[in-house]
Design a protein around this motif. Structure first.
Motif, PDB file in Angstrom:
ATOM      1  N   GLY A  41       9.882 -18.030  34.111  1.00 41.98           N
ATOM      2  CA  GLY A  41      10.423 -17.126  33.087  1.00 41.98           C
ATOM      3  C   GLY A  41       9.333 -16.494  32.246  1.00 41.98           C
ATOM      4  O   GLY A  41       9.360 -15.284  31.965  1.00 41.98           O
ATOM      5  N   GLY A  42       8.360 -17.296  31.847  1.00 41.16           N
ATOM      6  CA  GLY A  42       7.262 -16.775  31.021  1.00 41.16           C
ATOM      7  C   GLY A  42       6.428 -15.750  31.770  1.00 41.16           C
ATOM      8  O   GLY A  42       6.037 -14.717  31.216  1.00 41.16           O
ATOM      9  N   GLU A  43       6.174 -16.028  33.059  1.00 38.81           N
ATOM     10  CA  GLU A  43       5.389 -15.091  33.869  1.00 38.81           C
ATOM     11  C   GLU A  43       6.163 -13.788  34.091  1.00 38.81           C
ATOM     12  O   GLU A  43       5.579 -12.705  34.086  1.00 38.81           O
ATOM     13  N   GLN A  44       7.498 -13.905  34.263  1.00 38.70           N
ATOM     14  CA  GLN A  44       8.295 -12.692  34.420  1.00 38.70           C
ATOM     15  C   GLN A  44       8.267 -11.849  33.145  1.00 38.70           C
ATOM     16  O   GLN A  44       8.251 -10.615  33.199  1.00 38.70           O
ATOM     17  N   GLN A  45       8.265 -12.532  31.982  1.00 41.92           N
ATOM     18  CA  GLN A  45       8.178 -11.787  30.716  1.00 41.92           C
ATOM     19  C   GLN A  45       6.837 -11.070  30.617  1.00 41.92           C
ATOM     20  O   GLN A  45       6.770  -9.912  30.194  1.00 41.92           O
ATOM     21  N   MET A  46       5.758 -11.745  31.022  1.00 45.98           N
ATOM     22  CA  MET A  46       4.436 -11.101  31.023  1.00 45.98           C
ATOM     23  C   MET A  46       4.423  -9.906  31.971  1.00 45.98           C
ATOM     24  O   MET A  46       3.841  -8.857  31.665  1.00 45.98           O
ATOM     25  N   LEU A  47       5.086 -10.068  33.118  1.00 49.53           N
ATOM     26  CA  LEU A  47       5.141  -8.973  34.092  1.00 49.53           C
ATOM     27  C   LEU A  47       5.922  -7.779  33.520  1.00 49.53           C
ATOM     28  O   LEU A  47       5.500  -6.629  33.674  1.00 49.53           O
ATOM     29  N   ALA A  48       7.031  -8.056  32.855  1.00 49.97           N
ATOM     30  CA  ALA A  48       7.820  -6.970  32.251  1.00 49.97           C
ATOM     31  C   ALA A  48       6.994  -6.233  31.199  1.00 49.97           C
ATOM     32  O   ALA A  48       7.038  -4.996  31.094  1.00 49.97           O
ATOM     33  N   MET A  49       6.215  -6.996  30.420  1.00 48.23           N
ATOM     34  CA  MET A  49       5.355  -6.364  29.407  1.00 48.23           C
ATOM     35  C   MET A  49       4.221  -5.578  30.063  1.00 48.23           C
ATOM     36  O   MET A  49       3.914  -4.457  29.667  1.00 48.23           O
ATOM     37  N   GLY A  50       3.627  -6.191  31.081  1.00 44.98           N
ATOM     38  CA  GLY A  50       2.547  -5.515  31.802  1.00 44.98           C
ATOM     39  C   GLY A  50       3.020  -4.235  32.458  1.00 44.98           C
ATOM     40  O   GLY A  50       2.338  -3.203  32.417  1.00 44.98           O
ATOM     41  N   ARG A  51       4.217  -4.291  33.049  1.00 51.89           N
ATOM     42  CA  ARG A  51       4.788  -3.107  33.709  1.00 51.89           C
ATOM     43  C   ARG A  51       4.995  -1.976  32.691  1.00 51.89           C
ATOM     44  O   ARG A  51       4.695  -0.814  32.976  1.00 51.89           O
ATOM     45  N   ALA A  52       5.479  -2.318  31.502  1.00 56.46           N
ATOM     46  CA  ALA A  52       5.666  -1.308  30.453  1.00 56.46           C
ATOM     47  C   ALA A  52       4.326  -0.706  30.028  1.00 56.46           C
ATOM     48  O   ALA A  52       4.215   0.509  29.806  1.00 56.46           O
ATOM     49  N   LEU A  53       3.302  -1.540  29.930  1.00 55.95           N
ATOM     50  CA  LEU A  53       1.981  -1.049  29.510  1.00 55.95           C
ATOM     51  C   LEU A  53       1.345  -0.132  30.555  1.00 55.95           C
ATOM     52  O   LEU A  53       0.487   0.687  30.223  1.00 55.95           O
ATOM     53  N   MET A  54       1.790  -0.258  31.815  1.00 53.30           N
ATOM     54  CA  MET A  54       1.241   0.599  32.879  1.00 53.30           C
ATOM     55  C   MET A  54       1.580   2.075  32.673  1.00 53.30           C
ATOM     56  O   MET A  54       0.929   2.946  33.249  1.00 53.30           O
ATOM     57  N   SER A  55       2.599   2.362  31.869  1.00 56.06           N
ATOM     58  CA  SER A  55       2.922   3.778  31.608  1.00 56.06           C
ATOM     59  C   SER A  55       2.037   4.352  30.497  1.00 56.06           C
ATOM     60  O   SER A  55       2.166   5.514  30.139  1.00 56.06           O
ATOM     61  N   HIS A  56       1.132   3.517  29.981  1.00 54.24           N
ATOM     62  CA  HIS A  56       0.202   3.907  28.914  1.00 54.24           C
ATOM     63  C   HIS A  56       0.976   4.454  27.716  1.00 54.24           C
ATOM     64  O   HIS A  56       0.783   5.601  27.287  1.00 54.24           O
ATOM     65  N   PRO A  57       1.883   3.627  27.156  1.00 51.27           N
ATOM     66  CA  PRO A  57       2.797   4.135  26.122  1.00 51.27           C
ATOM     67  C   PRO A  57       2.130   4.323  24.764  1.00 51.27           C
ATOM     68  O   PRO A  57       1.147   3.661  24.441  1.00 51.27           O
ATOM     69  N   ARG A  58       2.709   5.222  23.982  1.00 51.50           N
ATOM     70  CA  ARG A  58       2.323   5.365  22.577  1.00 51.50           C
ATOM     71  C   ARG A  58       3.053   4.302  21.751  1.00 51.50           C
ATOM     72  O   ARG A  58       2.549   3.810  20.761  1.00 51.50           O
ATOM     73  N   ILE A  59       4.295   3.987  22.175  1.00 50.80           N
ATOM     74  CA  ILE A  59       5.090   2.954  21.496  1.00 50.80           C
ATOM     75  C   ILE A  59       5.786   2.115  22.559  1.00 50.80           C
ATOM     76  O   ILE A  59       6.264   2.647  23.563  1.00 50.80           O
ATOM     77  N   ILE A  60       5.796   0.807  22.352  1.00 47.85           N
ATOM     78  CA  ILE A  60       6.468  -0.100  23.282  1.00 47.85           C
ATOM     79  C   ILE A  60       7.645  -0.736  22.552  1.00 47.85           C
ATOM     80  O   ILE A  60       7.516  -1.209  21.424  1.00 47.85           O
ATOM     81  N   VAL A  61       8.805  -0.668  23.187  1.00 44.63           N
ATOM     82  CA  VAL A  61      10.058  -1.154  22.627  1.00 44.63           C
ATOM     83  C   VAL A  61      10.408  -2.442  23.366  1.00 44.63           C
ATOM     84  O   VAL A  61      10.553  -2.420  24.588  1.00 44.63           O
ATOM     85  N   MET A  62      10.493  -3.564  22.650  1.00 37.89           N
ATOM     86  CA  MET A  62      10.712  -4.861  23.305  1.00 37.89           C
ATOM     87  C   MET A  62      12.021  -5.487  22.848  1.00 37.89           C
ATOM     88  O   MET A  62      12.277  -5.603  21.652  1.00 37.89           O
TER      89      MET A  62
END
Length: 236
Positions: free
Chosen positions: A139-160
């Motif tokens: 579960g923890g690794e999947q959460q890291m993956l979800a966060m990492g995947r969001a960061l791959m779009s090079h966002p200005r703002i990340i909504v969690m």
């Protein structure tokens, strides 16, 4: 001017008024927490901000542009990334493939590769497991993956949305450390979180939501000391 402005938002599910005239703003560089009980409307607000739900009334303004009626994929291109509740990784794809999916709106291969290396630096476990199926991660690794995947779009703002849900206390601490480091590296954060104590500990400001309305707002440190908040959300 605020980076993200939500003005007089009204959202209905059928005849049920789920969000009742909510207004708030997020300034560049801030961590903003939305806290409240289950069913208060926190996830609905995030879904409206990221274009997954269309409101009945009100506006969502991002960097001066009205994005209220914009489709979700165009909102991602503008620089808003969404880490959904329950992680929602692509279970049948590898960690690497999941991360590449996060960069689908970006065309420059060199920049995408640079982002991938930055994600691996921030989440060494993802690099170790890059060829592993995402569905086999903890579960923890999947959460890291979800966060990492969001960061791959090079966002200005990340909504969690509920990043600590279902994780052990040690992993919860790790996830909140990562959120702080994401913020420190220049990405603005809008955080919805059941764990109000943890959210308020890292946020700059916070809004308290009850049955679709904002009932309190202020500096997170002030809300931490507020007796009514302590009683309702901090278990004190």
């Amino acid at each position: 001017m605020a980076m993200l402005e939500v003005k007089d938002l009204e959202v209905y599910y059928g005849v049920i008024r789920a969000i009742k005239g909510v207004s708030f703003e997020v300034n560049e560089g801030e961590i903003i927490a939305l806290i409240g009980a289950n069913g208060a409307g926190k996830t609905t607000i995030l879904h409206t901000v990221t274009g997954l739900i269309k409101p009945k009334a009100g506006q969502v303004i991002f960097e001066g542009q009205d994005i209220t009626k914009m489709p979700a994929h165009k909102i991602v291109k503008l620089g808003i990334a969404h880490v959904p509740e329950g992680r929602r990784v692509f279970a049948q794809l590898t960690v690497y493939q999941n991360l590449k999916m996060g960069a689908y709106t970006r065309k420059d291969k060199e920049e995408v590769e640079e982002s991938l290396q930055n994600v691996y630096k921030r989440f060494p476990r993802l690099e170790e497991r890059k060829n592993q199926m995402a569905g086999t991660l903890s579960g923890g690794e999947q959460q890291m993956l979800a966060m990492g995947r969001a960061l791959m779009s090079h966002p200005r703002i990340i909504v969690m949305d509920e990043p600590s849900m279902g994780l052990s206390p040690i992993l919860v601490n790790e996830i909140f450390d990562i959120i702080q480091s994401v913020s420190a590296s220049g990405t603005t954060v809008l955080l919805v979180e059941q764990n109000a104590k943890k959210a308020l500990a890292i946020a700059d400001r916070a809004y308290v939501l009850e049955t679709g309305s904002i009932v309190q707002e202020g500096r997170a440190s002030d809300l931490m000391d507020d007796e009514s908040i302590k009683k309702a959300y901090l278990g004190e």
